[in-house]
Motif scaffolding. Structure first.
Motif: not given
Length: 165
Positions: A21-23, A141-142, A144, A25, A92-93, A82, A95
């Motif tokens: 899954k995409s991060p 969630d998941s 961008f 962001g 990149g991380l 990112l 929440s």
């Protein structure tokens, strides 16, 4: 041959590997629509988790994103969570969740300061063209989220959150 089959199967046997899954962001564009004041020494994108209703809301615990410096004097700046930032230190991380204040801020101090009195808000993220209330950045969630766009007009700055000059 056995070694090749073992390496190809890894932990998933002959099943395909799961799709990553995409991060979570965000990204967007900042447009500077008036001339930069000479007093500006540095500029940042900031994201706060909770609304800034009083001086006490302006804390390092509420500040969830502080970009690296935006180059002075530019007309357009593209950004992404990112990219590297001061906060969080690891790009990149980011929440998933709701973030209640996304803004472009300037400082005229010689060094980076996290004191509210040293920040001047010059642009705010709004949703649905409603410029009366800062927009809420919602990151599922998941997911961008793109097009978190902000206009900065130094001649017509938005209302300042509590605690500023």
């Amino acid at each position: 041959m056995l070694v090749l089959l073992t390496a190809a199967c890894s932990n998933y046997g002959i099943e395909p590997k799961p799709v990553l899954k995409s991060p979570p962001g965000f990204s967007g564009t900042i447009r500077f629509i008036s001339e930069w004041p000479d007093s500006v020494k540095r500029s940042f994108l900031v994201v706060f988790k909770n609304p800034l209703k009083s001086d006490s809301d302006f804390t390092i615990l509420n500040l969830k994103f502080l970009s690296k410096e935006i180059p002075l004097g530019i007309q357009t700046h593209k950004f992404s969570s990112l990219d590297s930032a001061y906060i969080p230190a690891t790009p990149g991380l980011f929440s998933a969740g709701s973030y209640f204040y996304v803004a472009v801020v300037q400082q005229s101090t010689e060094n980076l300061s996290l004191a509210r009195k040293d920040w001047f808000v010059s642009g705010v993220y709004y949703t649905d063209n409603d410029t009366t209330t800062p927009g809420v950045l919602i990151i599922p969630d998941s997911t961008f989220v793109k097009n978190i766009n902000i206009n900065v007009d130094f001649k017509n700055p938005p209302p300042q959150p509590p605690g500023g000059n």
